[in-house]
Design a protein around this motif. Structure first.
Motif, PDB file in Angstrom:
ATOM      1  N   THR A  64       0.834  -1.205   0.000  1.00  0.00           N
ATOM      2  CA  THR A  64       0.000   0.000   0.000  1.00  0.00           C
ATOM      3  C   THR A  64       0.864   1.248   0.000  1.00  0.00           C
ATOM      4  O   THR A  64       0.585   2.218  -0.719  1.00  0.00           O
ATOM      5  CB  THR A  64      -0.928  -0.002   1.221  1.00  0.00           C
ATOM      6  N   ALA A  65       1.924   1.247   0.817  1.00  0.00           N
ATOM      7  CA  ALA A  65       2.810   2.418   0.866  1.00  0.00           C
ATOM      8  C   ALA A  65       3.538   2.605  -0.457  1.00  0.00           C
ATOM      9  O   ALA A  65       3.689   3.737  -0.943  1.00  0.00           O
ATOM     10  CB  ALA A  65       3.798   2.270   2.013  1.00  0.00           C
ATOM     11  N   GLU A  66       4.002   1.517  -1.067  1.00  0.00           N
ATOM     12  CA  GLU A  66       4.739   1.630  -2.328  1.00  0.00           C
ATOM     13  C   GLU A  66       3.823   1.966  -3.501  1.00  0.00           C
ATOM     14  O   GLU A  66       4.312   2.309  -4.575  1.00  0.00           O
ATOM     15  CB  GLU A  66       5.473   0.323  -2.608  1.00  0.00           C
ATOM     16  N   ALA A  67       2.508   1.874  -3.306  1.00  0.00           N
ATOM     17  CA  ALA A  67       1.581   2.270  -4.372  1.00  0.00           C
ATOM     18  C   ALA A  67       1.517   3.784  -4.534  1.00  0.00           C
ATOM     19  O   ALA A  67       1.023   4.270  -5.558  1.00  0.00           O
ATOM     20  CB  ALA A  67       0.182   1.710  -4.086  1.00  0.00           C
ATOM     21  N   LEU A  68       2.003   4.535  -3.538  1.00  0.00           N
ATOM     22  CA  LEU A  68       2.051   5.985  -3.667  1.00  0.00           C
ATOM     23  C   LEU A  68       3.095   6.379  -4.714  1.00  0.00           C
ATOM     24  O   LEU A  68       4.170   5.778  -4.789  1.00  0.00           O
ATOM     25  CB  LEU A  68       2.393   6.627  -2.324  1.00  0.00           C
ATOM     26  N   ASP A  69       2.786   7.393  -5.497  1.00  0.00           N
ATOM     27  CA  ASP A  69       3.688   7.796  -6.583  1.00  0.00           C
ATOM     28  C   ASP A  69       5.067   8.188  -6.075  1.00  0.00           C
ATOM     29  O   ASP A  69       6.079   7.894  -6.709  1.00  0.00           O
ATOM     30  CB  ASP A  69       3.075   8.963  -7.359  1.00  0.00           C
ATOM     31  N   ALA A  70       5.122   8.861  -4.943  1.00  0.00           N
ATOM     32  CA  ALA A  70       6.387   9.403  -4.463  1.00  0.00           C
ATOM     33  C   ALA A  70       7.250   8.374  -3.746  1.00  0.00           C
ATOM     34  O   ALA A  70       8.402   8.668  -3.425  1.00  0.00           O
ATOM     35  CB  ALA A  70       6.120  10.579  -3.521  1.00  0.00           C
ATOM     36  N   VAL A  71       6.727   7.175  -3.490  1.00  0.00           N
ATOM     37  CA  VAL A  71       7.464   6.168  -2.726  1.00  0.00           C
ATOM     38  C   VAL A  71       8.070   5.150  -3.682  1.00  0.00           C
ATOM     39  O   VAL A  71       7.358   4.515  -4.461  1.00  0.00           O
ATOM     40  CB  VAL A  71       6.547   5.458  -1.710  1.00  0.00           C
ATOM     41  N   GLU A  72       9.372   5.002  -3.615  1.00  0.00           N
ATOM     42  CA  GLU A  72      10.050   3.998  -4.436  1.00  0.00           C
ATOM     43  C   GLU A  72      10.070   2.646  -3.734  1.00  0.00           C
ATOM     44  O   GLU A  72       9.679   1.636  -4.313  1.00  0.00           O
ATOM     45  CB  GLU A  72      11.472   4.446  -4.747  1.00  0.00           C
ATOM     46  N   THR A  73      10.524   2.618  -2.485  1.00  0.00           N
ATOM     47  CA  THR A  73      10.512   1.388  -1.689  1.00  0.00           C
ATOM     48  C   THR A  73      10.097   1.723  -0.269  1.00  0.00           C
ATOM     49  O   THR A  73      10.273   2.851   0.208  1.00  0.00           O
ATOM     50  CB  THR A  73      11.901   0.714  -1.664  1.00  0.00           C
ATOM     51  N   ALA A  74       9.536   0.704   0.409  1.00  0.00           N
ATOM     52  CA  ALA A  74       9.135   0.850   1.804  1.00  0.00           C
ATOM     53  C   ALA A  74       9.470  -0.440   2.539  1.00  0.00           C
ATOM     54  O   ALA A  74       9.357  -1.525   1.974  1.00  0.00           O
ATOM     55  CB  ALA A  74       7.644   1.166   1.915  1.00  0.00           C
ATOM     56  N   GLU A  75       9.884  -0.303   3.775  1.00  0.00           N
ATOM     57  CA  GLU A  75      10.238  -1.453   4.606  1.00  0.00           C
ATOM     58  C   GLU A  75       9.624  -1.259   5.985  1.00  0.00           C
ATOM     59  O   GLU A  75       9.812  -0.203   6.605  1.00  0.00           O
ATOM     60  CB  GLU A  75      11.757  -1.592   4.716  1.00  0.00           C
ATOM     61  N   LEU A  76       8.872  -2.268   6.452  1.00  0.00           N
ATOM     62  CA  LEU A  76       8.217  -2.183   7.751  1.00  0.00           C
ATOM     63  C   LEU A  76       8.735  -3.279   8.665  1.00  0.00           C
ATOM     64  O   LEU A  76       8.987  -4.395   8.220  1.00  0.00           O
ATOM     65  CB  LEU A  76       6.692  -2.324   7.624  1.00  0.00           C
ATOM     66  N   ARG A  77       8.842  -2.939   9.950  1.00  0.00           N
ATOM     67  CA  ARG A  77       9.180  -3.929  10.954  1.00  0.00           C
ATOM     68  C   ARG A  77       8.687  -3.436  12.312  1.00  0.00           C
ATOM     69  O   ARG A  77       8.595  -2.229  12.549  1.00  0.00           O
ATOM     70  CB  ARG A  77      10.676  -4.210  10.994  1.00  0.00           C
ATOM     71  N   VAL A  78       8.365  -4.392  13.164  1.00  0.00           N
ATOM     72  CA  VAL A  78       7.907  -4.079  14.520  1.00  0.00           C
ATOM     73  C   VAL A  78       9.108  -4.140  15.451  1.00  0.00           C
ATOM     74  O   VAL A  78       9.767  -5.177  15.561  1.00  0.00           O
ATOM     75  CB  VAL A  78       6.806  -5.056  14.971  1.00  0.00           C
ATOM     76  N   ARG A  79       9.366  -3.023  16.107  1.00  0.00           N
ATOM     77  CA  ARG A  79      10.491  -2.922  17.026  1.00  0.00           C
ATOM     78  C   ARG A  79      10.025  -3.211  18.453  1.00  0.00           C
ATOM     79  O   ARG A  79       8.846  -3.035  18.778  1.00  0.00           O
ATOM     80  CB  ARG A  79      11.110  -1.527  16.962  1.00  0.00           C
ATOM     81  N   PRO A  80      10.949  -3.657  19.300  1.00  0.00           N
ATOM     82  CA  PRO A  80      10.587  -3.832  20.712  1.00  0.00           C
ATOM     83  C   PRO A  80      10.101  -2.519  21.317  1.00  0.00           C
ATOM     84  O   PRO A  80      10.546  -1.433  20.948  1.00  0.00           O
ATOM     85  CB  PRO A  80      11.894  -4.302  21.360  1.00  0.00           C
ATOM     86  N   GLY A  81       9.180  -2.630  22.246  1.00  0.00           N
ATOM     87  CA  GLY A  81       8.623  -1.437  22.868  1.00  0.00           C
ATOM     88  C   GLY A  81       7.357  -0.946  22.196  1.00  0.00           C
ATOM     89  O   GLY A  81       6.915   0.181  22.462  1.00  0.00           O
ATOM     90  N   GLY A  82       6.774  -1.756  21.308  1.00  0.00           N
ATOM     91  CA  GLY A  82       5.522  -1.363  20.663  1.00  0.00           C
ATOM     92  C   GLY A  82       5.685  -0.299  19.605  1.00  0.00           C
ATOM     93  O   GLY A  82       4.832   0.574  19.438  1.00  0.00           O
ATOM     94  N   LEU A  83       6.781  -0.361  18.840  1.00  0.00           N
ATOM     95  CA  LEU A  83       7.075   0.650  17.817  1.00  0.00           C
ATOM     96  C   LEU A  83       7.027   0.011  16.432  1.00  0.00           C
ATOM     97  O   LEU A  83       7.727  -0.961  16.166  1.00  0.00           O
ATOM     98  CB  LEU A  83       8.455   1.261  18.072  1.00  0.00           C
ATOM     99  N   LEU A  84       6.204   0.576  15.554  1.00  0.00           N
ATOM    100  CA  LEU A  84       6.143   0.152  14.154  1.00  0.00           C
ATOM    101  C   LEU A  84       7.011   1.104  13.335  1.00  0.00           C
ATOM    102  O   LEU A  84       6.702   2.295  13.213  1.00  0.00           O
ATOM    103  CB  LEU A  84       4.704   0.163  13.638  1.00  0.00           C
ATOM    104  N   GLU A  85       8.092   0.590  12.773  1.00  0.00           N
ATOM    105  CA  GLU A  85       9.049   1.414  12.033  1.00  0.00           C
ATOM    106  C   GLU A  85       8.834   1.236  10.530  1.00  0.00           C
ATOM    107  O   GLU A  85       8.802   0.117  10.028  1.00  0.00           O
ATOM    108  CB  GLU A  85      10.472   1.022  12.404  1.00  0.00           C
ATOM    109  N   LEU A  86       8.683   2.356   9.848  1.00  0.00           N
ATOM    110  CA  LEU A  86       8.493   2.357   8.395  1.00  0.00           C
ATOM    111  C   LEU A  86       9.603   3.178   7.770  1.00  0.00           C
ATOM    112  O   LEU A  86       9.670   4.399   7.956  1.00  0.00           O
ATOM    113  CB  LEU A  86       7.121   2.942   8.031  1.00  0.00           C
ATOM    114  N   LYS A  87      10.490   2.517   7.025  1.00  0.00           N
ATOM    115  CA  LYS A  87      11.577   3.189   6.329  1.00  0.00           C
ATOM    116  C   LYS A  87      11.185   3.367   4.859  1.00  0.00           C
ATOM    117  O   LYS A  87      10.826   2.395   4.193  1.00  0.00           O
ATOM    118  CB  LYS A  87      12.874   2.396   6.445  1.00  0.00           C
ATOM    119  N   VAL A  88      11.301   4.595   4.389  1.00  0.00           N
ATOM    120  CA  VAL A  88      10.833   4.947   3.048  1.00  0.00           C
ATOM    121  C   VAL A  88      11.996   5.509   2.237  1.00  0.00           C
ATOM    122  O   VAL A  88      12.808   6.277   2.745  1.00  0.00           O
ATOM    123  CB  VAL A  88       9.691   5.982   3.121  1.00  0.00           C
ATOM    124  N   VAL A  89      12.061   5.091   0.979  1.00  0.00           N
ATOM    125  CA  VAL A  89      12.963   5.704  -0.001  1.00  0.00           C
ATOM    126  C   VAL A  89      12.088   6.394  -1.039  1.00  0.00           C
ATOM    127  O   VAL A  89      11.319   5.731  -1.749  1.00  0.00           O
ATOM    128  CB  VAL A  89      13.883   4.666  -0.664  1.00  0.00           C
TER     129      VAL A  89
END
Length: 292
Positions: free
Chosen positions: A117-142
């Motif tokens: 869904t994130a990579e379907a946006l025109d401005a997003v080339e790649t996206a990477e998601l992972r759940v970090r300890p402590g209840g944190l959802l991290e989304l790295k975008v290029v």
């Protein structure tokens, strides 16, 4: 009283006994009796219990309750999403297309679908998601890097180096630092357009844009309404030859409207209308002139 004398007992087994003894010596039969029958008896008990629909529903509800209790434990709950590598407008678009109601169980997150869904946006080339300890959802975008401005059917749009759409823009002046391309199919030939822009570096101050013609070749548009018509093949080499010739003869500084290189074996130039009129005037005999 006379005694009854019985015939001696035959020690040989009966036919049925003999067959049972032979069958018992068969490994598969012995395994079925010693292992299969007890196993079948054990399995028959829960099968009979689950044959009742109400019991099955009650058991499924209990399993669902246990699973939900495990999934909603504090260590499995996600409380916040952090987006890295995205500008504020892109981050806002991502939050709009990924409407998460925190806190949410990590078991309820489909990270693969969220990435798509994130990579379907025109401005997003790649996206990477992972759940970090402590209840944190991290989304790295290029993000895609704008390389050209494309004047297309929908107006002005930014494209990256591969021709992928990045974002629309309202006016050309917002990205005057990027080259302008136009024409049908121009968005599918962005790499070649960028190569032509790089080759035109010596005259970049005069470069106004590139126009795709017939989805097969380019026109280089300069100021003063000058155009360089490039061939469909080896367009970069042809443009480099024109620029080299201009460096020696200042050809593009003259009253030339078109430099036509569509036929590499027969390059031609077309004078500007004012230059044509001046040339005709020079060739026209002066009034009152006498023949010698």
């Amino acid at each position: 009283m006379c005694a009854v004398i019985l015939p001696p007992r035959d020690p040989a087994p009966s036919r049925l006994t003999y067959r049972m003894q032979r069958l018992w010596l068969t490994p598969l039969f012995r395994l079925a009796v010693l292992r299969g029958l007890p196993l079948a008896a054990v399995l028959a008990i829960p099968a009979l219990w689950f044959s009742d629909a109400d019991r099955r529903a009650e058991f499924a509800g209990q399993i669902a309750d246990i699973r939900r209790q495990v999934e909603t434990r504090p260590e499995f709950m996600v409380k916040l999403m952090v987006i890295e590598g995205a500008t504020d407008p892109v981050a806002q678009d991502i939050r709009e297309v990924l409407p998460l109601d925190f806190p949410v169980s990590s078991f309820d997150l489909d990270l693969h679908e969220m990435r798509r869904t994130a990579e379907a946006l025109d401005a997003v080339e790649t996206a990477e998601l992972r759940v970090r300890p402590g209840g944190l959802l991290e989304l790295k975008v290029v993000e895609r890097v704008p390389a050209v401005v494309w004047r297309g059917p929908a107006g002005l749009e930014l494209l990256d180096g591969q021709g992928n759409r990045v974002a629309p823009i309202e006016t050309r002046g917002l990205r005057a630092d990027l080259p302008l391309i136009a024409g049908e199919g121009a968005q599918r030939a962005v790499p070649e357009a960028l190569a032509l822009v790089a080759a035109a570096a010596p005259i970049e101050e005069r470069l106004r844009g590139l126009v795709r013609v017939g989805e097969r070749r380019w026109d280089v548009v300069l100021d003063r309404n000058q155009r360089i018509l490039l061939p469909g093949q080896d367009a970069v080499a042809a443009l480099e030859r024109v620029i080299a010739l201009d460096g020696v003869t200042d050809m593009l500084g003259r009253d030339i409207a078109v430099v036509d290189l569509r036929n590499p074996g027969r390059p031609t130039v077309r004078l500007a209308p004012d230059a044509v009129e001046e040339f005709r005037t020079m060739r026209r005999p002066r009034a009152g002139a006498t023949r010698g």
